[in-house]
Design an enzyme around this catalytic site. Structure first.
Site, PDB file in Angstrom:
ATOM      1  N   ASN A   1       0.871  -1.181   0.000  1.00 29.57           N
ATOM      2  CA  ASN A   1       0.000   0.000   0.000  1.00 29.57           C
ATOM      3  C   ASN A   1       0.907   1.229   0.000  1.00 29.57           C
ATOM      4  O   ASN A   1       1.470   1.583   1.023  1.00 29.57           O
ATOM      5  CB  ASN A   1      -0.896  -0.031   1.253  1.00 29.57           C
ATOM      6  CG  ASN A   1      -1.729   1.230   1.404  1.00 29.57           C
ATOM      7  OD1 ASN A   1      -1.855   2.016   0.460  1.00 29.57           O
ATOM      8  ND2 ASN A   1      -2.302   1.421   2.584  1.00 29.57           N
ATOM      9  N   TRP A   2       1.024   1.835  -1.175  1.00 31.01           N
ATOM     10  CA  TRP A   2       1.930   2.996  -1.296  1.00 31.01           C
ATOM     11  C   TRP A   2       1.349   4.269  -0.688  1.00 31.01           C
ATOM     12  O   TRP A   2       2.043   5.270  -0.580  1.00 31.01           O
ATOM     13  CB  TRP A   2       2.243   3.256  -2.778  1.00 31.01           C
ATOM     14  CG  TRP A   2       3.322   2.396  -3.328  1.00 31.01           C
ATOM     15  CD1 TRP A   2       4.043   1.437  -2.672  1.00 31.01           C
ATOM     16  CD2 TRP A   2       3.832   2.426  -4.669  1.00 31.01           C
ATOM     17  NE1 TRP A   2       4.956   0.867  -3.515  1.00 31.01           N
ATOM     18  CE2 TRP A   2       4.847   1.454  -4.746  1.00 31.01           C
ATOM     19  CE3 TRP A   2       3.522   3.165  -5.803  1.00 31.01           C
ATOM     20  CZ2 TRP A   2       5.567   1.217  -5.915  1.00 31.01           C
ATOM     21  CZ3 TRP A   2       4.222   2.940  -6.973  1.00 31.01           C
ATOM     22  CH2 TRP A   2       5.238   1.970  -7.020  1.00 31.01           C
ATOM     23  N   LYS A   3       0.072   4.251  -0.382  1.00 34.51           N
ATOM     24  CA  LYS A   3      -0.605   5.464   0.119  1.00 34.51           C
ATOM     25  C   LYS A   3      -0.375   6.615  -0.881  1.00 34.51           C
ATOM     26  O   LYS A   3      -0.255   6.350  -2.073  1.00 34.51           O
ATOM     27  CB  LYS A   3      -0.134   5.778   1.535  1.00 34.51           C
ATOM     28  CG  LYS A   3      -0.261   4.554   2.449  1.00 34.51           C
ATOM     29  CD  LYS A   3      -0.065   4.818   3.906  1.00 34.51           C
ATOM     30  CE  LYS A   3      -0.245   3.520   4.694  1.00 34.51           C
ATOM     31  NZ  LYS A   3      -0.149   3.705   6.139  1.00 34.51           N
TER      32      LYS A   3
ATOM     33  N   HIS B   1      -9.599   1.920   4.853  1.00 33.96           N
ATOM     34  CA  HIS B   1      -8.355   2.091   5.609  1.00 33.96           C
ATOM     35  C   HIS B   1      -8.594   3.120   6.715  1.00 33.96           C
ATOM     36  O   HIS B   1      -9.320   4.098   6.521  1.00 33.96           O
ATOM     37  CB  HIS B   1      -7.236   2.553   4.665  1.00 33.96           C
ATOM     38  CG  HIS B   1      -5.890   2.451   5.294  1.00 33.96           C
ATOM     39  ND1 HIS B   1      -5.440   3.365   6.216  1.00 33.96           N
ATOM     40  CD2 HIS B   1      -4.903   1.534   5.153  1.00 33.96           C
ATOM     41  CE1 HIS B   1      -4.224   3.014   6.611  1.00 33.96           C
ATOM     42  NE2 HIS B   1      -3.877   1.900   5.985  1.00 33.96           N
TER      43      HIS B   1
ATOM     44  N   GLU C   1      -5.982  -4.377  10.884  1.00 30.75           N
ATOM     45  CA  GLU C   1      -4.945  -3.344  10.959  1.00 30.75           C
ATOM     46  C   GLU C   1      -5.123  -2.526  12.230  1.00 30.75           C
ATOM     47  O   GLU C   1      -5.870  -1.523  12.226  1.00 30.75           O
ATOM     48  CB  GLU C   1      -5.059  -2.403   9.766  1.00 30.75           C
ATOM     49  CG  GLU C   1      -4.550  -2.978   8.475  1.00 30.75           C
ATOM     50  CD  GLU C   1      -3.826  -1.897   7.676  1.00 30.75           C
ATOM     51  OE1 GLU C   1      -2.710  -2.156   7.227  1.00 30.75           O
ATOM     52  OE2 GLU C   1      -4.382  -0.804   7.516  1.00 30.75           O
TER      53      GLU C   1
ATOM     54  N   GLY D   1       2.576   2.324  10.791  1.00 22.49           N
ATOM     55  CA  GLY D   1       3.598   3.330  10.503  1.00 22.49           C
ATOM     56  C   GLY D   1       4.558   3.632  11.632  1.00 22.49           C
ATOM     57  O   GLY D   1       5.241   4.656  11.607  1.00 22.49           O
TER      58      GLY D   1
ATOM     59  N   SER E   1       3.119  -2.134  10.461  1.00 18.80           N
ATOM     60  CA  SER E   1       4.560  -2.276  10.704  1.00 18.80           C
ATOM     61  C   SER E   1       5.104  -3.643  10.298  1.00 18.80           C
ATOM     62  O   SER E   1       5.984  -4.204  10.970  1.00 18.80           O
ATOM     63  CB  SER E   1       4.890  -1.978  12.168  1.00 18.80           C
ATOM     64  OG  SER E   1       4.554  -0.649  12.489  1.00 18.80           O
TER      65      SER E   1
ATOM     66  N   GLY F   1       2.705  -1.158   4.358  1.00 16.71           N
ATOM     67  CA  GLY F   1       2.732   0.246   3.969  1.00 16.71           C
ATOM     68  C   GLY F   1       4.164   0.712   3.746  1.00 16.71           C
ATOM     69  O   GLY F   1       4.721   0.596   2.646  1.00 16.71           O
TER      70      GLY F   1
HETATM   71  P1  PGA Z   1       2.733   0.340   7.732  1.00 15.02           P
HETATM   72  O1  PGA Z   1       1.306   0.678   7.050  1.00 15.02           O
HETATM   73  O2  PGA Z   1       3.229  -0.926   7.115  1.00 15.02           O
HETATM   74  O3  PGA Z   1       3.574   1.531   7.403  1.00 15.02           O
HETATM   75  O4  PGA Z   1       2.488   0.202   9.189  1.00 15.02           O
HETATM   76  C1  PGA Z   1       0.337  -0.305   6.896  1.00 15.02           C
HETATM   77  C2  PGA Z   1      -0.927   0.300   6.345  1.00 15.02           C
HETATM   78  O5  PGA Z   1      -1.319   1.387   6.801  1.00 15.02           O
HETATM   79  O6  PGA Z   1      -1.554  -0.258   5.432  1.00 15.02           O
END
Ligand code: PGA
Length: 230
Positions: free
Chosen positions: A7-9, A95, A154, A160, A192, A213
């Site tokens: 998920n590149w956001k 999300h 999640e 993050g 994470s 992410g």
């Molecule tokens: P992260 O994000 O791997 O940076 O914790 C996961 C997500 O929000 O999909």
């Protein structure tokens, strides 16, 4: 089957997404037929990315990170499921960042999931404990076929920060999601995830994969996660 979903956001423009693909390809990651790799991109990157995946012959499936909750019509600026149907096979919905920053409700997420399924796109539905029951109930109320969805547990507290929750606790919630969705759909963990911990989640009996992410943005780190599950 196991799943790695990136998920590149809101990161990477078209050129950066193509450089990323060159970087990943050069690493020759060990893609296993037992592991499906999906990358959820910004809308703007998807078409060029798809061309390049096929040029490089990489077994990656593209997805999007959002979709309109409205059907095609007079909704200036909205990207509908029908538009996405020629570009992607998967789409993240619900999300926690969209819930927090864009006030998305469980009902809106359910409408999005229904429209995606009508366009043959698999919804990847993100869940956390405060609204897990409410969200799944909204799916049933909206006549969403949960057996055609993916679910991701999640925990917001683990997103993050580089510190996931432990795999046993994640499995406990995944088991609850499996129960509420009639054991019909794949269930993943996100928060994470890295190459050091991805395998520990997938070893749990109710977890079928990971949503990544931060570590999906760097080809070396993403390749490490793919390899760790292969
Ligand atoms: P992260 O994000 O791997 O940076 O914790 C996961 C997500 O929000 O999909």
């Amino acid at each position: 089957m196991k799943y790695v979903i990136g998920n590149w956001k809101s990161n990477q423009n078209i050129s950066q997404s193509l450089i990323w693909l060159d970087g990943l390809s050069a690493l020759h990651p060990k893609f296993s037929p037992e592991v499906t790799v999906i990358l959820c991109l910004p809308f703007t990157d998807i078409a060029s990315f798809n061309h390049k995946i096929s040029d490089l012959n990489l077994p990656i499936i593209s997805g999007s990170q959002n979709v309109s909750h409205l059907a095609p019509g007079k909704h200036t600026g909205e990207i509908t499921a029908n538009m996405l149907s020629e570009l992607v096979n998967y789409c993240i919905v619900g999300h926690s960042e969209r819930r927090q920053e864009f006030s998305e409700t469980s009902e809106i997420v359910a409408q999005k999931a229904r429209l995606l399924l009508e366009s043959s796109i698999t919804p990847i539905i993100c869940l956390d404990t405060p609204y897990l029951d409410e969200q799944i109930k909204a799916l049933f109320t909206c006549d969403v076929d949960v057996s055609r969805c993916f679910f991701v547990y999640e925990p917001i507290s683990a997103i993050g920060i580089g510190k996931p929750i432990d795999s046993v606790s994640a499995n406990h919630i995944a088991n609850q999601i499996a129960f509420l969705t009639d054991n019909a759909a794949p269930i993943l963990y996100g928060g994470s995830v890295s190459s050091d911990n991805a395998a520990s989640f997938v070893r749990e009996n109710c977890i079928d994969g990971v949503l990544v992410g931060t570590d999906s943005l760097e080809p070396t780190l993403f390749a490490g996660i793919i390899t760790s599950l292969s």
